[in-house]
Motif scaffolding. Structure first.
Motif, PDB file in Angstrom:
ATOM      1  N   LEU A  39       3.036  41.975  40.155  1.00 56.81           N
ATOM      2  CA  LEU A  39       2.942  40.542  40.427  1.00 56.81           C
ATOM      3  C   LEU A  39       3.680  40.132  41.695  1.00 56.81           C
ATOM      4  O   LEU A  39       3.371  39.112  42.293  1.00 56.81           O
ATOM      5  N   PHE A  40       4.681  40.925  42.092  1.00 51.85           N
ATOM      6  CA  PHE A  40       5.513  40.492  43.205  1.00 51.85           C
ATOM      7  C   PHE A  40       6.322  41.675  43.711  1.00 51.85           C
ATOM      8  O   PHE A  40       6.824  42.460  42.917  1.00 51.85           O
ATOM      9  N   ASN A  41       6.456  41.805  45.018  1.00 55.67           N
ATOM     10  CA  ASN A  41       7.311  42.817  45.639  1.00 55.67           C
ATOM     11  C   ASN A  41       8.060  42.180  46.791  1.00 55.67           C
ATOM     12  O   ASN A  41       7.489  41.372  47.529  1.00 55.67           O
ATOM     13  N   LYS A  42       9.328  42.526  46.939  1.00 52.24           N
ATOM     14  CA  LYS A  42      10.120  41.987  48.047  1.00 52.24           C
ATOM     15  C   LYS A  42      11.294  42.912  48.286  1.00 52.24           C
ATOM     16  O   LYS A  42      11.977  43.315  47.346  1.00 52.24           O
ATOM     17  N   ASP A  43      11.548  43.251  49.552  1.00 57.24           N
ATOM     18  CA  ASP A  43      12.751  43.982  49.918  1.00 57.24           C
ATOM     19  C   ASP A  43      13.882  42.970  50.041  1.00 57.24           C
ATOM     20  O   ASP A  43      13.686  41.885  50.608  1.00 57.24           O
ATOM     21  N   VAL A  44      15.048  43.311  49.511  1.00 59.28           N
ATOM     22  CA  VAL A  44      16.161  42.361  49.481  1.00 59.28           C
ATOM     23  C   VAL A  44      17.450  43.047  49.905  1.00 59.28           C
ATOM     24  O   VAL A  44      17.740  44.155  49.460  1.00 59.28           O
ATOM     25  N   ASP A  45      18.222  42.381  50.756  1.00 60.13           N
ATOM     26  CA  ASP A  45      19.577  42.813  51.074  1.00 60.13           C
ATOM     27  C   ASP A  45      20.512  41.945  50.257  1.00 60.13           C
ATOM     28  O   ASP A  45      20.547  40.724  50.435  1.00 60.13           O
ATOM     29  N   LEU A  46      21.252  42.566  49.347  1.00 58.47           N
ATOM     30  CA  LEU A  46      22.154  41.813  48.487  1.00 58.47           C
ATOM     31  C   LEU A  46      23.562  41.774  49.080  1.00 58.47           C
ATOM     32  O   LEU A  46      23.974  42.705  49.773  1.00 58.47           O
ATOM     33  N   PRO A  47      24.307  40.692  48.810  1.00 59.19           N
ATOM     34  CA  PRO A  47      25.631  40.523  49.406  1.00 59.19           C
ATOM     35  C   PRO A  47      26.716  41.372  48.735  1.00 59.19           C
ATOM     36  O   PRO A  47      27.850  41.356  49.181  1.00 59.19           O
ATOM     37  N   SER A  48      26.382  42.096  47.688  1.00 55.64           N
ATOM     38  CA  SER A  48      27.382  42.853  46.950  1.00 55.64           C
ATOM     39  C   SER A  48      26.731  44.069  46.314  1.00 55.64           C
ATOM     40  O   SER A  48      25.547  44.042  45.963  1.00 55.64           O
ATOM     41  N   ALA A  49      27.519  45.134  46.152  1.00 53.21           N
ATOM     42  CA  ALA A  49      27.012  46.320  45.457  1.00 53.21           C
ATOM     43  C   ALA A  49      27.030  46.102  43.948  1.00 53.21           C
ATOM     44  O   ALA A  49      26.352  46.795  43.209  1.00 53.21           O
ATOM     45  N   ARG A  50      27.803  45.140  43.483  1.00 53.93           N
ATOM     46  CA  ARG A  50      27.889  44.843  42.046  1.00 53.93           C
ATOM     47  C   ARG A  50      27.179  43.526  41.790  1.00 53.93           C
ATOM     48  O   ARG A  50      27.606  42.475  42.235  1.00 53.93           O
ATOM     49  N   ILE A  51      26.072  43.608  41.070  1.00 54.86           N
ATOM     50  CA  ILE A  51      25.217  42.447  40.827  1.00 54.86           C
ATOM     51  C   ILE A  51      25.126  42.177  39.332  1.00 54.86           C
ATOM     52  O   ILE A  51      25.015  43.093  38.524  1.00 54.86           O
ATOM     53  N   GLN A  52      25.183  40.905  38.982  1.00 52.49           N
ATOM     54  CA  GLN A  52      24.932  40.498  37.606  1.00 52.49           C
ATOM     55  C   GLN A  52      23.551  39.857  37.585  1.00 52.49           C
ATOM     56  O   GLN A  52      23.232  39.018  38.431  1.00 52.49           O
ATOM     57  N   THR A  53      22.720  40.262  36.634  1.00 51.79           N
ATOM     58  CA  THR A  53      21.374  39.706  36.559  1.00 51.79           C
ATOM     59  C   THR A  53      21.264  38.758  35.365  1.00 51.79           C
ATOM     60  O   THR A  53      21.954  38.924  34.364  1.00 51.79           O
ATOM     61  N   HIS A  54      20.404  37.773  35.526  1.00 52.95           N
ATOM     62  CA  HIS A  54      20.123  36.803  34.473  1.00 52.95           C
ATOM     63  C   HIS A  54      18.611  36.681  34.361  1.00 52.95           C
ATOM     64  O   HIS A  54      17.916  36.642  35.377  1.00 52.95           O
ATOM     65  N   VAL A  55      18.109  36.595  33.157  1.00 57.67           N
ATOM     66  CA  VAL A  55      16.702  36.285  32.913  1.00 57.67           C
ATOM     67  C   VAL A  55      16.708  35.039  32.043  1.00 57.67           C
ATOM     68  O   VAL A  55      17.241  35.042  30.944  1.00 57.67           O
ATOM     69  N   VAL A  56      16.142  33.945  32.562  1.00 52.97           N
ATOM     70  CA  VAL A  56      16.243  32.646  31.910  1.00 52.97           C
ATOM     71  C   VAL A  56      14.865  31.997  31.838  1.00 52.97           C
ATOM     72  O   VAL A  56      14.125  31.980  32.823  1.00 52.97           O
ATOM     73  N   ARG A  57      14.527  31.445  30.666  1.00 52.18           N
ATOM     74  CA  ARG A  57      13.306  30.645  30.527  1.00 52.18           C
ATOM     75  C   ARG A  57      13.728  29.175  30.639  1.00 52.18           C
ATOM     76  O   ARG A  57      14.637  28.724  29.945  1.00 52.18           O
ATOM     77  N   VAL A  58      13.045  28.439  31.506  1.00 60.36           N
ATOM     78  CA  VAL A  58      13.329  27.019  31.701  1.00 60.36           C
ATOM     79  C   VAL A  58      12.079  26.228  31.318  1.00 60.36           C
ATOM     80  O   VAL A  58      10.978  26.538  31.778  1.00 60.36           O
ATOM     81  N   THR A  59      12.248  25.210  30.481  1.00 61.28           N
ATOM     82  CA  THR A  59      11.151  24.331  30.074  1.00 61.28           C
ATOM     83  C   THR A  59      11.363  22.969  30.717  1.00 61.28           C
ATOM     84  O   THR A  59      12.437  22.381  30.595  1.00 61.28           O
ATOM     85  N   PHE A  60      10.341  22.497  31.417  1.00 52.96           N
ATOM     86  CA  PHE A  60      10.372  21.195  32.082  1.00 52.96           C
ATOM     87  C   PHE A  60       9.449  20.247  31.337  1.00 52.96           C
ATOM     88  O   PHE A  60       8.231  20.452  31.333  1.00 52.96           O
ATOM     89  N   PRO A  61       9.971  19.196  30.710  1.00 51.24           N
ATOM     90  CA  PRO A  61       9.086  18.198  30.099  1.00 51.24           C
ATOM     91  C   PRO A  61       8.211  17.557  31.184  1.00 51.24           C
ATOM     92  O   PRO A  61       8.527  17.618  32.376  1.00 51.24           O
ATOM     93  N   ALA A  62       7.122  16.930  30.781  1.00 50.28           N
ATOM     94  CA  ALA A  62       6.231  16.254  31.729  1.00 50.28           C
ATOM     95  C   ALA A  62       7.038  15.295  32.601  1.00 50.28           C
ATOM     96  O   ALA A  62       7.851  14.520  32.098  1.00 50.28           O
ATOM     97  N   GLY A  63       6.858  15.391  33.915  1.00 51.45           N
ATOM     98  CA  GLY A  63       7.519  14.493  34.861  1.00 51.45           C
ATOM     99  C   GLY A  63       8.967  14.835  35.184  1.00 51.45           C
ATOM    100  O   GLY A  63       9.580  14.177  36.023  1.00 51.45           O
ATOM    101  N   ALA A  64       9.546  15.854  34.558  1.00 45.28           N
ATOM    102  CA  ALA A  64      10.955  16.193  34.794  1.00 45.28           C
ATOM    103  C   ALA A  64      11.160  16.741  36.201  1.00 45.28           C
ATOM    104  O   ALA A  64      10.301  17.428  36.750  1.00 45.28           O
TER     105      ALA A  64
END
Length: 129
Positions: A39-64
């Motif tokens: 679905l998606f590919n991207k090369d990334v330079d990260l600012p740190s060798a130690r990374i914390q990852t988060h996977v979050v579902r966000v629900t937006f009500p109509a018009g939010a």
């Protein structure tokens, strides 16, 4: 393949899995096989060798609409339902269900421009203290 590429590949796989990928028919013994779609590919330079990852579902009500904000790290976002107007770093784009985009980590807003609830999953990679 470096650790970041493996991590992003894994995140893309999670996005496919979370969206309920179609199963291919015709496998041996009548069993179905999972299908895979990048679905998606991207090369990334990260600012740190130690990374914390988060996977979050966000629900937006109509018009939010979110206030202007930033996240501690960039990452891919996957729209699973509805339509979202994203202003990221001064650039405005509209994303619909099934779209994947990269959030830069700059100031941004997200607005639900669908007539109903919208949802997205975001994968964030932030420096770990």
């Amino acid at each position: 393949m470096n650790k970041l590429a493996v991590g992003l590949s894994t995140l893309a796989g999670v996005a496919v899995w979370l969206s309920g990928p179609a199963l291919a028919d015709g496998a041996e013994g009548g069993a179905s096989k999972p299908s895979r779609q990048a679905l998606f590919n991207k090369d990334v330079d990260l600012p740190s060798a130690r990374i914390q990852t988060h996977v979050v579902r966000v629900t937006f009500p109509a018009g939010a609409k979110s206030p202007t904000h930033t996240h501690p790290g960039p990452g891919p976002r996957y729209v699973i339902k509805g339509k979202l107007k994203v202003v990221d770093g001064g650039e405005t784009k509209i994303y619909s269900a099934g779209d994947v985009f990269w959030e830069s980590g700059h100031e941004m807003t997200v607005e639900n421009v669908a007539g109903d609830e919208s949802q997205m999953i975001f994968f964030e990679m932030a420096p770990r203290d």
